[in-house]
Design a protein around this motif. Structure first.
Motif, short mmCIF file in Angstrom:
data_model
loop_
_atom_site.label_atom_id
_atom_site.label_comp_id
_atom_site.label_asym_id
_atom_site.label_seq_id
_atom_site.Cartn_x
_atom_site.Cartn_y
_atom_site.Cartn_z
N LEU A 52 0.87 -1.16 0.00
CA LEU A 52 0.09 -0.12 0.00
C LEU A 52 0.84 1.19 -0.17
N THR A 53 2.07 1.29 0.86
CA THR A 53 2.64 2.60 0.78
C THR A 53 3.47 2.58 -0.31
N THR A 54 3.90 1.75 -1.09
CA THR A 54 4.74 1.82 -2.31
C THR A 54 3.73 2.36 -3.50
N MET A 55 2.57 1.50 -3.50
CA MET A 55 1.60 1.92 -4.56
C MET A 55 1.08 3.44 -4.34
N LEU A 56 1.19 4.33 -3.04
CA LEU A 56 0.73 5.27 -3.00
C LEU A 56 1.80 6.51 -3.22
N ASP A 57 3.02 5.89 -3.54
CA ASP A 57 4.13 6.84 -3.72
C ASP A 57 4.58 6.66 -5.15
N ASP A 58 4.27 7.64 -6.04
CA ASP A 58 4.42 7.59 -7.35
C ASP A 58 5.81 8.22 -8.14
N THR A 59 6.94 8.53 -6.71
CA THR A 59 8.46 8.84 -6.93
C THR A 59 9.26 7.64 -6.84
N LEU A 60 8.49 6.43 -6.53
CA LEU A 60 9.41 5.35 -6.50
C LEU A 60 9.60 4.77 -7.61
N ILE B 210 -3.77 6.09 -4.97
CA ILE B 210 -3.95 7.43 -4.84
C ILE B 210 -5.25 8.07 -5.43
N VAL B 211 -5.72 7.44 -6.77
CA VAL B 211 -7.01 8.07 -7.44
C VAL B 211 -8.37 7.17 -7.01
N SER B 212 -8.08 6.02 -6.62
CA SER B 212 -9.04 4.92 -6.29
C SER B 212 -9.26 4.56 -4.82
N GLU B 213 -10.43 5.03 -4.30
CA GLU B 213 -10.82 4.29 -2.83
C GLU B 213 -10.98 3.01 -2.82
N ALA B 214 -11.50 2.39 -4.02
CA ALA B 214 -11.78 1.09 -4.02
C ALA B 214 -10.53 0.22 -4.07
N ASP B 215 -9.49 0.71 -5.03
CA ASP B 215 -7.93 0.13 -5.02
C ASP B 215 -7.43 0.32 -3.59
N TYR B 216 -7.77 1.41 -3.12
CA TYR B 216 -6.90 1.45 -1.69
C TYR B 216 -7.53 0.54 -0.65
N HIS B 217 -8.94 0.26 -0.66
CA HIS B 217 -9.35 -0.76 0.40
C HIS B 217 -8.91 -2.26 -0.22
N THR B 218 -8.91 -2.40 -1.46
CA THR B 218 -8.29 -3.91 -1.79
C THR B 218 -7.10 -3.97 -1.44
N ILE B 219 -6.16 -3.29 -1.67
CA ILE B 219 -4.71 -3.39 -1.31
C ILE B 219 -4.71 -3.41 0.19
N ALA B 220 -5.27 -2.51 0.95
CA ALA B 220 -4.94 -2.39 2.33
C ALA B 220 -5.71 -3.63 3.12
N ALA B 221 -6.38 -4.53 2.34
CA ALA B 221 -6.83 -5.63 3.03
C ALA B 221 -5.97 -6.67 3.11
N TYR B 222 -5.01 -6.64 2.20
CA TYR B 222 -4.12 -7.83 2.25
C TYR B 222 -2.65 -7.39 2.09
N SER B 223 -2.19 -6.12 2.19
CA SER B 223 -0.84 -5.62 2.26
C SER B 223 -0.08 -6.28 3.50
N PRO B 224 0.85 -7.10 3.20
CA PRO B 224 1.33 -7.85 4.65
C PRO B 224 1.91 -6.94 5.74
N TYR B 225 2.38 -5.72 5.64
CA TYR B 225 2.96 -4.87 6.43
C TYR B 225 1.61 -4.35 7.26
N ASP B 226 0.50 -4.16 6.22
CA ASP B 226 -0.48 -3.41 7.14
C ASP B 226 -1.39 -4.39 7.74
#
Length: 701
Positions: free
Chosen positions: A581-589, A603-619
């Motif tokens: 999630l952190t990496t996909m939120l950082d377009d400078t990487l 960044i632009v999609s709240e649905a994508d945010y929730h999808t990734i947040a639900a499985y991102s290992p660190y989170d």
């Protein structure tokens, strides 16, 4: 979860907590360990010595901790290394590939870490070493050779190297008659180049500060690189580029793509500064690859709903999509992986019913035939050819029990000539091993292929330890190929298994689509299902399964550790992409914008945010028992930055219950691929295997 008593008592490094918050779509998160990301990370990629001393001290403390916990495996690691090295023919050599008056190949000298590249007269004779990797690597902690390409007139050699592990390659040009490098030197490239028809210059991709190949240049030999001609610049940060030449030396192809969309520009190789021509403008979801066929281009594409791809042809003089004509139609369930053209034949590598196959098509008649194989699970590869006007193509074959074999195949007579069988100096008898292909039922009823190998004397009563490998992203298929290294586990009673989970293309393109973005969790469920099926079939037990994966497969490891820690006796996560999630939120990487089609854009999609947040290992690390974990990383890795596993390890230790250890091993002189030498890489594998043996109680075996 049962405590693993294999490790001595030791206090892990304390990681400072410096909470920082971010808010997206009205949702706030706290990251206590974000400070481990160096502010000057881009500089660190090129010069690791500039790393913040506080961060360096912490990483060195992590290495000291894992070293202490693994100290009792030193002798075992030496034995494993010796075994794996003993299965490598140290002075191995490829079968030279013919091109005009010469044949080109690569080899290793006994004890050498790096490959040497040579050429001989076409029909045999004295070898001439044209590039000695060991010589070029002298005095360097890290050294990896990129592409090595000779010009069509055989006068010059273009070669690339990376001496930091950060994948910023330097390109050089060598005079093959005199053997000396010319003054021409280009830095910060992607590691490859393509010669023009005359061999007087070459095209290359230059990387920007974010490690994206954003510009294609043409360099004319003997000129100042500062004056290189800009050929094409890609302004969309979501797309990568590469440049290559056709085998008949007529065309230069500029390939532009993300994970779901393609665009090609073509330039006559004889007129390198001519304006490029677009074959088909990018259209979201349209993918295609081009193969030169003389007067025509062959186009492998998913156009018009061809999910498993079809082959089209178009005049090379007018390759626009309006002129595409169907040659090989789409067949659902038959995934066409790649194509290779010759003057009179078109070869395709495809996958059907989960297994690869090679199909030869005679262009004049349209007649087709298959090259047949008998084993239950195997791997095939097209080895390419320098020559276009030939009836002979080359391919490789192996299985989990059969060493790699290289064949020349006459497409007209259908005669198959075995050129080389992978030599295992310490000996290998395929009859000592059993390979199987199982189908594991997943959570939704889908059947997940699992390829495995075990020694014929291993008791299949549920007591055998197992190493279960998985990847499951980007459509990458992990082949059921011969692996000499895993025999060190198999000979000690392990079952070595590969889970062909969704996110790869093992069962067609739909298998990939069902394991990405909003369907990503299918990948994790499939892997867990593979583990449970192996237990149900009495191959192993849950406490004796060590799960292993790297990069996106390392993300898989983090996810399954959160979802089903009880299913595994150990986790090996190599260069793990765990802070999704952190990496996909950082377009400078370096890789974030091109990755959005694979994972989603939070960044632009709240649905994508929730999808990734639900499985991102660190989170999703939680207060539960975890099995022993080994995380492996490289300091100069531009693909999975070192701070992702560093943060994950710290959070695991902070939140988990139980006393099973979390180890973090970071190579301070390497990047994503780990150690660059063939033997130093074996030392890294010996370390991970020693961990697997240790956690399963087989370290003394």
């Amino acid at each position: 979860m049962t405590k693993n008593n294999a490790f001595p008592a030791a206090t892990p490094p304390a990681t400072d907590k410096r909470p920082a918050s971010d808010t997206h779509h009205g949702i706030s998160r706290i990251d206590e360990y974000g400070w481990l990301r160096a502010d000057n990370w881009q500089e660190v990629f090129k010069d690791p010595s500039v790393l913040d001393p506080t961060i360096r001290k912490h990483l060195e403390a992590e290495n000291a901790y894992q070293s202490a916990l693994m100290a009792d495996t030193a002798e075992l690691r030496a034995v494993l290394f010796g075994e794996m090295k003993g299965r490598i023919k140290e002075d191995d050599s490829s079968v030279p590939m013919k091109d005009g008056p010469f044949a080109y190949g690569s080899s290793y000298k006994k004890g050498g870490e790096q490959p040497r590249f040579f050429r001989t007269p076409r029909d045999g004779g004295q070898e001439t070493i044209i590039l000695d990797g060991d010589h070029e690597a002298e005095g360097k902690a890290y050294f990896r050779i990129g592409d090595v390409e000779h010009s069509s007139d055989h006068r010059r050699l273009l070669w690339a190297f990376d001496d930091k592990g950060s994948e910023f390659y330097t390109v050089r040009v060598r005079d093959m008659d005199g053997g000396a490098d010319l003054d021409d030197l280009v830095t910060d490239t992607g590691g490859s180049g393509a010669w023009d028809a005359a061999g007087d210059g070459f095209f290359y991709a230059r990387l920007d500060a974010n490690h994206r190949p954003s510009r294609i240049f043409f360099h004319r030999i003997g000129t100042d690189c500062a004056s290189d001609q800009l050929i094409y610049e890609e302004s969309d940060p979501g797309f990568f580029m590469s440049v290559g030449g056709s085998r008949n030396d007529e065309w230069i192809f500029i390939a532009i793509n993300d994970h779901e969309t393609s665009e090609y520009h073509v330039i006559p190789a004889a007129d390198p500064l001519a304006a490029s021509r677009i074959v088909a403008p990018r259209e979201t979801g349209l993918q295609y690859d081009i193969e030169d066929g003389g007067a025509v281009f062959f186009i492998l594409t998913n156009a018009d709903g061809a999910k498993d791809f079809k082959i089209m042809s178009a005049p090379a003089s007018a390759p626009e999509r309006a002129n595409w004509t169907e040659l090989v139609p789409h067949e659902p369930g038959r995934l066409i992986l790649s194509i290779l053209s010759f003057k009179d034949y078109l070869v395709r590598l495809e996958r059907k019913d989960g297994l690869p196959r090679i199909v030869i098509r005679e262009l004049k008649s349209g007649d087709e035939h298959l090259i047949a194989f008998d084993e239950e699970a195997f791997s095939l590869g097209l080895s390419g050819s320098y020559e276009y006007d030939t009836e002979v193509m080359r391919f490789s074959y192996s299985s989990m029990t059969t060493p790699s074999q290289l064949f020349d195949y006459n497409m007209r007579s259908r005669e198959r000539t075995l050129l080389k069988t992978q030599e295992v100096p310490s000996g290998h008898d395929p009859e000592h091993y059993v390979t199987r292909r199982l189908m594991a039922p997943s959570h939704d009823g889908e059947l997940v292929p699992v390829s495995l190998i075990h020694h014929r004397d291993t008791r299949l009563d549920g007591t055998a330890p197992c190493l279960l490998y998985g990847y499951g992203s980007y459509g990458i298929t992990v082949p059921a190929a011969f692996n000499t290294n895993c025999l060190s586990l198999v000979d000690r009673g392990f079952v070595y298994a590969i889970a062909h989970i969704r996110g790869g293309k093992d069962k067609g393109y739909s298998w990939y689509e069902d394991g990405k973005r909003e369907k990503k969790t299918n990948t994790f469920h499939d892997f867990i299902a593979a583990a449970r099926h192996l237990v149900a079939e009495h191959y192993t037990s849950h406490g004796r399964i060590v799960a292993q994966g790297g990069s996106a497969g390392g993300m898989l490891m983090g996810a399954v550790a959160n979802m089903a820690p009880e299913a595994f006796g150990g986790i090996v996560a190599e260069v793990p992409f765990v802070d999704v999630l952190t990496t996909m939120l950082d377009d400078t990487l370096p890789l974030t914008p091109p990755e959005w089609p694979e994972w989603g854009n939070p960044i632009v999609s709240e649905a994508d945010y929730h999808t990734i947040a639900a499985y991102s290992p660190y989170d999703n690390v939680s207060a539960q028992d975890y099995p022993p974990v080994l995380a492996v990383a490289g300091l100069t890795d531009p693909r999975v930055t070192y701070w992702e596993p560093a943060k994950w390890v710290a959070r695991l230790r902070e939140r988990k219950t139980g006393s099973n250890p979390v180890l973090f091993k970071i190579n301070m002189d390497a990047g994503h691929a780990g150690a660059s030498g063939r033997f130093s890489r074996l030392e890294e594998i010996a370390f991970t295997y020693a961990f697997a043996l240790k956690v399963t109680g087989k370290a003394a075996a």
